[in-house]
Design an enzyme around this catalytic site. Structure first.
Site, short mmCIF file in Angstrom:
data_model
loop_
_atom_site.label_atom_id
_atom_site.label_comp_id
_atom_site.label_asym_id
_atom_site.label_seq_id
_atom_site.Cartn_x
_atom_site.Cartn_y
_atom_site.Cartn_z
N SER A 139 0.81 -1.13 -0.06
CA SER A 139 -0.10 -0.03 0.02
C SER A 139 0.71 1.08 0.08
O SER A 139 2.08 1.04 0.31
CB SER A 139 -0.67 0.15 1.36
OG SER A 139 -1.31 1.35 1.39
N TYR A 152 -1.93 -1.29 10.13
CA TYR A 152 -1.95 -1.59 8.87
C TYR A 152 -0.77 -1.37 7.96
O TYR A 152 -0.16 -1.90 7.21
CB TYR A 152 -3.19 -0.88 8.27
CG TYR A 152 -3.59 -1.19 6.70
CD1 TYR A 152 -4.18 -2.23 6.28
CD2 TYR A 152 -2.96 -0.04 5.80
CE1 TYR A 152 -4.28 -2.42 5.08
CE2 TYR A 152 -3.42 -0.15 4.45
CZ TYR A 152 -4.20 -1.54 4.00
OH TYR A 152 -4.22 -1.50 2.50
P1 NAD Z 1 -11.64 -5.51 0.02
O1 NAD Z 1 -12.05 -5.32 1.37
O2 NAD Z 1 -12.74 -5.14 -0.95
O3 NAD Z 1 -11.12 -6.97 -0.26
C1 NAD Z 1 -10.44 -7.66 0.50
C2 NAD Z 1 -10.59 -9.14 0.42
O4 NAD Z 1 -9.59 -10.07 1.22
C3 NAD Z 1 -12.26 -9.66 0.86
O5 NAD Z 1 -12.66 -10.25 -0.13
C4 NAD Z 1 -11.88 -10.02 2.19
O6 NAD Z 1 -12.84 -11.08 2.55
C5 NAD Z 1 -10.67 -10.92 1.86
N1 NAD Z 1 -9.96 -11.30 3.40
C6 NAD Z 1 -10.08 -10.72 4.36
N2 NAD Z 1 -9.31 -11.50 5.35
C7 NAD Z 1 -8.88 -12.68 4.86
C8 NAD Z 1 -8.18 -13.69 5.28
N3 NAD Z 1 -7.90 -14.02 6.43
N4 NAD Z 1 -8.07 -14.74 4.34
C9 NAD Z 1 -8.45 -14.59 2.94
N5 NAD Z 1 -9.08 -13.46 2.45
C10 NAD Z 1 -9.30 -12.49 3.26
O7 NAD Z 1 -10.34 -4.53 -0.16
P2 NAD Z 1 -9.39 -4.29 -1.61
O8 NAD Z 1 -9.34 -3.03 -1.67
O9 NAD Z 1 -9.74 -5.14 -2.71
O10 NAD Z 1 -8.21 -4.85 -0.99
C11 NAD Z 1 -7.08 -5.78 -1.44
C12 NAD Z 1 -5.73 -5.56 -1.10
O11 NAD Z 1 -5.44 -4.20 -1.40
C13 NAD Z 1 -5.68 -5.60 0.32
O12 NAD Z 1 -4.34 -6.13 0.63
C14 NAD Z 1 -5.48 -3.94 0.86
O13 NAD Z 1 -4.79 -3.87 2.14
C15 NAD Z 1 -4.73 -3.39 -0.31
N6 NAD Z 1 -4.79 -1.97 -0.60
C16 NAD Z 1 -6.24 -1.60 -0.57
C17 NAD Z 1 -6.50 -0.08 -0.65
C18 NAD Z 1 -7.73 0.40 -0.76
O14 NAD Z 1 -7.91 1.89 -0.89
N7 NAD Z 1 -8.87 -0.01 -1.08
C19 NAD Z 1 -5.33 0.69 -0.99
C20 NAD Z 1 -3.97 0.08 -0.59
C21 NAD Z 1 -4.04 -1.28 -0.56
#
Ligand code: NAD
Length: 260
Positions: A139, A152
């Site tokens: 991130s 985080y």
């Molecule tokens: P999201 O919450 O929509 O998706 C995350 C997914 O991970 C969900 O489907 C959730 O059920 C799954 N998950 C959670 N805990 C889990 C576990 N223990 N085992 C397996 N799956 C699990 O959010 P997203 O934005 O799609 O996030 C994807 C990645 O991107 C994450 O690593 C997040 O930290 C990163 N990220 C997101 C953002 C943002 O702004 N959305 C920014 C930077 C990084």
């Protein structure tokens, strides 16, 4: 010809958000995809939508036995594994000094231990397949600070470190390891209104849009499909000479400060 024809890739957290878009794009580019998540209903539905070259398994990334089962399922369905996207993650907002130990450990377990276990259990399979790719999801908070997301941000910085070490240790096995560092992306994590529309009224929605217009040089939140395209680049031959690197994809948010 797809960019991933013949490849077999595990995508974690693939039931929704960025992971779902990665699974969809990879399948469209010819890969067989094993989707893992803890949201079984949504994960099954995405896999069903993708058809025969996709399978969903319950994969809690913090549980070693789930990884063993997921790798076995990928091999049983598709013969081998030669790619991994460590995408699953959770976010908790809290002031550092108010963060309960259990909350900090929960975030570490999913984001950091989850990525470690993925590398640990999948890399030997990639080596056995003659090489492959690992894409970890960090991130922009892994590269800069952000108040109130201490647990985080700590895990996301750790993922950059893990990525570098894994790249060094696995290069000789033909495995490339890179990290993506997204800024704000329009998924349920950053836009809770997607899961529960009642949690965000129009005013709150407009306030979020206005915030992004102000702080992001490109003036908007990112789309999960845009992150999926970076994951595709890092998983495909297009990035054949790149390993060990964090890639920022944030609309310019961390480029610097603008006074005007
Ligand atoms: P999201 O919450 O929509 O998706 C995350 C997914 O991970 C969900 O489907 C959730 O059920 C799954 N998950 C959670 N805990 C889990 C576990 N223990 N085992 C397996 N799956 C699990 O959010 P997203 O934005 O799609 O996030 C994807 C990645 O991107 C994450 O690593 C997040 O930290 C990163 N990220 C997101 C953002 C943002 O702004 N959305 C920014 C930077 C990084």
């Amino acid at each position: 010809m797809g960019k991933l024809d013949g490849r077999v890739v595990i995508v974690t957290g693939a039931a929704r958000g960025q992971g779902e878009q990665e699974a969809r794009l990879f399948a469209a580019e010819g890969a067989a995809v094993l989707l893992g998540d803890v949201l079984d209903g949504q994960g099954e539905a995405v896999a069903k939508d993708l058809g025969g070259a996709a399978r969903y398994v319950r994969l809690d990334v913090g549980r070693q036995e789930d990884w063993v089962a997921a790798v076995a399922a990928a091999k049983e369905s598709f013969g081998r594994v030669d790619g991994l996207v460590n995408n699953a993650g959770i976010l908790r907002f809290n002031e550092l000094t108010a963060t309960p130990l259990e909350e900090f450990e929960q975030v570490v377990r999913v984001n950091q231990v989850g990525a470690f276990l993925g590398i640990k259990h999948v890399a030997p399979e990639l080596a056995a397949a003659g090489g492959g790719t690992i894409v970890n999801t960090s991130s922009y908070t892994g590269l800069t600070g952000m108040a109130y997301v201490g647990a985080y941000a700590a895990t996301k910085a750790a993922i950059v470190g893990l990525t570098r070490v894994a790249a060094l240790e696995l290069a000789a096995s033909g495995i490339r390891v890179n990290a993506m560092c997204p800024g704000a992306v329009d998924t349920p994590m950053a836009s809770p209104g997607q899961v529960d529309p009642a949690s965000l009224d129009d005013e709150a929605r407009e306030a979020m849009a206005e915030l992004y217009r102000k702080v992001v040089p490109l003036g908007r939140v990112g789309r999960p499909e845009e992150i999926a395209r970076l994951a595709l680049f890092l998983t495909s031959e297009d990035s054949s000479y790149i390993t060990g690197q964090p890639f920022v994809i944030d609309g310019g948010w961390t480029a610097g400060v603008s006074l005007l």
